[in-house]
Design a protein around this motif. Structure first.
Motif, PDB file in Angstrom:
ATOM      1  N   ASP A 372      52.019  -8.639  99.695  1.00 56.98           N
ATOM      2  CA  ASP A 372      53.088  -9.625  99.530  1.00 56.98           C
ATOM      3  C   ASP A 372      52.523 -11.035  99.431  1.00 56.98           C
ATOM      4  O   ASP A 372      53.056 -11.874  98.692  1.00 56.98           O
ATOM      5  N   ALA A 373      51.454 -11.307 100.174  1.00 55.96           N
ATOM      6  CA  ALA A 373      50.811 -12.618 100.078  1.00 55.96           C
ATOM      7  C   ALA A 373      50.247 -12.826  98.675  1.00 55.96           C
ATOM      8  O   ALA A 373      50.374 -13.912  98.091  1.00 55.96           O
ATOM      9  N   ILE A 374      49.624 -11.792  98.113  1.00 55.59           N
ATOM     10  CA  ILE A 374      49.090 -11.882  96.750  1.00 55.59           C
ATOM     11  C   ILE A 374      50.218 -12.118  95.751  1.00 55.59           C
ATOM     12  O   ILE A 374      50.067 -12.882  94.786  1.00 55.59           O
ATOM     13  N   ARG A 375      51.344 -11.500  95.979  1.00 58.94           N
ATOM     14  CA  ARG A 375      52.479 -11.677  95.058  1.00 58.94           C
ATOM     15  C   ARG A 375      52.972 -13.121  95.014  1.00 58.94           C
ATOM     16  O   ARG A 375      53.498 -13.563  93.995  1.00 58.94           O
ATOM     17  N   THR A 376      52.806 -13.880  96.103  1.00 55.95           N
ATOM     18  CA  THR A 376      53.250 -15.275  96.086  1.00 55.95           C
ATOM     19  C   THR A 376      52.457 -16.107  95.087  1.00 55.95           C
ATOM     20  O   THR A 376      52.928 -17.163  94.646  1.00 55.95           O
ATOM     21  N   ALA A 377      51.247 -15.647  94.724  1.00 56.11           N
ATOM     22  CA  ALA A 377      50.402 -16.371  93.765  1.00 56.11           C
ATOM     23  C   ALA A 377      50.275 -15.615  92.443  1.00 56.11           C
ATOM     24  O   ALA A 377      49.444 -15.984  91.609  1.00 56.11           O
ATOM     25  N   THR A 378      51.074 -14.574  92.277  1.00 53.61           N
ATOM     26  CA  THR A 378      51.052 -13.819  91.015  1.00 53.61           C
ATOM     27  C   THR A 378      52.481 -13.640  90.508  1.00 53.61           C
ATOM     28  O   THR A 378      53.046 -14.563  89.928  1.00 53.61           O
ATOM     29  N   THR A 379      53.085 -12.500  90.769  1.00 59.01           N
ATOM     30  CA  THR A 379      54.411 -12.216  90.216  1.00 59.01           C
ATOM     31  C   THR A 379      55.478 -13.183  90.724  1.00 59.01           C
ATOM     32  O   THR A 379      56.367 -13.583  89.960  1.00 59.01           O
ATOM     33  N   GLY A 380      55.424 -13.559  92.009  1.00 51.75           N
ATOM     34  CA  GLY A 380      56.431 -14.458  92.558  1.00 51.75           C
ATOM     35  C   GLY A 380      56.373 -15.842  91.953  1.00 51.75           C
ATOM     36  O   GLY A 380      57.373 -16.370  91.467  1.00 51.75           O
ATOM     37  N   ALA A 381      55.196 -16.450  91.982  1.00 52.08           N
ATOM     38  CA  ALA A 381      55.049 -17.792  91.420  1.00 52.08           C
ATOM     39  C   ALA A 381      55.282 -17.783  89.910  1.00 52.08           C
ATOM     40  O   ALA A 381      55.846 -18.735  89.353  1.00 52.08           O
ATOM     41  N   ALA A 382      54.849 -16.721  89.238  1.00 49.59           N
ATOM     42  CA  ALA A 382      55.052 -16.635  87.790  1.00 49.59           C
ATOM     43  C   ALA A 382      56.539 -16.649  87.447  1.00 49.59           C
ATOM     44  O   ALA A 382      56.967 -17.286  86.474  1.00 49.59           O
ATOM     45  N   LYS A 383      57.333 -15.952  88.243  1.00 48.80           N
ATOM     46  CA  LYS A 383      58.778 -15.933  87.991  1.00 48.80           C
ATOM     47  C   LYS A 383      59.389 -17.307  88.189  1.00 48.80           C
ATOM     48  O   LYS A 383      60.234 -17.749  87.402  1.00 48.80           O
TER      49      LYS A 383
END
Length: 432
Positions: A372-383
């Motif tokens: 989930d931490a990685i998602r904040t700098a990948t899929t989450g931030a990208a969205k």
């Protein structure tokens, strides 16, 4: 005193001049000059065309898909023209290495999509390149003083290996513009305002000038700054009505607003005014977090910046950082547990670019699971940035932005801050 109700000139008439000036300020004019000789007969239309991405195959590493959490060993990523053509296990259709395409061997390493820094200040070409080298292949500006970020965005289009894919914020909508009043002649009338940029007309003027100059998003504040010892970050500088004016002006141009904030009342006023993302937000409370979840408002806590305050040589800032950081970590965990979307941002500025991987580590330290931490700098931030079909994953049709790291990031997020190799739009970026 009010600002004369005269609109700024259309961006089409002025953007070329602004880009040229901003390019000089950002240090990009030399880059463009090398690509376009003075005597060249190249047409203006072709000068405006984006640079083509590179061709590259990344082969043999362990591929992590942040969206699904799927881990693929002995993976192959095929990039053609800067875009992923195929990504998956060796032998899957499409993963065969095209003839003549260079190969980046990643045996024993892990392969991830390039990371996204959702809050960064890029004022020079050197800073833009440094951000890429440290893993941020996409980013959102947190504002610049003289539209340097608009020029950096263009640099990224023309020479993607030199800058992250960028959403530019232009200049800060703030009560005291300071020298930023010189960023554009259409801001000059604001110099007469004794109380600064506070009236409806003045707030609209700054937003309209930003939109005319090609800003992708609008940056404002509700509280004073944490990084200045003489200011109190819990003091509110704009009220709900003023924030609503900024949001409405931005929406008329089809843009969202990111808002610098600290106090709970300030955070709540900003969120209910309709901002797109809350920045910093140390004292955001559960009431506001629930409102954010309902509205889909993002939270960009910039833990890296707050942690940096704690290391300051200034005793006021150091104490502020030590006080704010644990409070902010609790807010991040509460946001995650409530389902508020989170985005990683370093708030890098002043010539120093912090690795976006450090922000991911701090998200994990706040209580988020590693994925989930990685998602904040990948899929989450990208969205958040509107790059969700371009960045944040390595899948067919996505950008050929790759991070190769020496270790399993799910076991040790520290490897994200020390990339072994960065690929931007199919170009393997050489070490600094």
């Amino acid at each position: 005193m009010c600002v004369d109700n005269t609109p700024p000139p259309p961006g089409r008439l002025t953007r070329r001049g602004v880009l040229a000036g901003a390019a000089a300020l950002a240090g990009t004019s030399a880059v463009l000059a090398r690509a376009v000789p003075e005597a060249s007969a190249t047409s203006a239309a072709s000068l405006g065309s984006p640079g083509r991405g590179g061709d590259l195959v990344v082969e043999g590493g362990t591929l992590l898909d942040p969206l699904t959490g799927e881990v693929t060993e002995d993976a192959v990523v095929v990039i053609v023209g800067g875009v992923v053509r195929a990504a998956g296990p060796r032998g899957r259709p499409g993963t065969r290495t095209p003839s003549g395409v260079p190969v980046l061997w990643a045996h024993g390493q892990w392969i991830l999509p390039g990371l996204v820094d959702a809050h960064i200040h890029l004022n020079t070409a050197a800073e833009a390149r440094d951000a890429v080298l440290k893993g941020a292949t996409s980013a959102r500006s947190g504002s610049t003083n003289f539209y340097q970020d608009v020029a950096v965005r263009e640099l990224a289009r023309q020479a993607p290996e030199r800058a992250p894919r960028l959403r530019a914020a232009g200049i800060f909508v703030t009560p005291d513009l300071g020298d930023t009043i010189l960023a554009d002649p259409d801001l000059a009338p604001l110099a007469r305002l004794r109380e600064g940029v506070r009236s409806t007309e003045a707030l609209r003027r700054v937003v309209e000038v930003n939109l005319a100059r090609g800003a992708d998003t609008i940056k404002t504040r509700v509280n004073e700054r944490a990084g200045l010892p003489e200011q109190d970050p819990l003091v509110q500088v704009y009220d709900h009505e003023q924030l609503s004016t900024i949001v409405a002006a931005a929406r008329r141009g089809g843009k969202g607003v990111l808002c610098h904030s600290y106090s709970e009342k300030g955070c709540h006023d900003a969120v209910t005014a309709g901002i797109r993302s809350l920045e910093h937000g140390a004292y955001v409370g559960e009431r506001t977090l629930r409102e954010m979840r309902c509205r889909g408002t993002y939270f960009t806590p910039t833990l890296t910046a707050i942690a940096g305050l704690a290391e300051s040589s200034d005793p006021v800032l150091a104490e502020r950082g030590r006080t704010y950081l644990p409070v902010l970590k609790r807010a991040v965990l509460a946001a995650h547990e409530l389902g508020v979307p989170l985005a990683a941002g370093t708030d890098s500025s002043g010539g120093t670019v912090d690795p976006i991987g450090r922000e991911v580590e701090l998200m994990h330290a706040a209580g988020l699971p590693a994925l989930d931490a990685i998602r904040t700098a990948t899929t989450g931030a990208a969205k958040l940035l509107g790059f969700d079909s371009t960045a944040g994953r390595l899948a067919r049709g996505f950008a050929g932005d790759v991070l190769v790291v020496d270790g399993d990031p799910l076991a040790d997020l520290g490897v994200l801050s020390r990339p072994a190799r960065v690929v931007r739009a199919g170009f393997s970026v050489p070490a600094a």
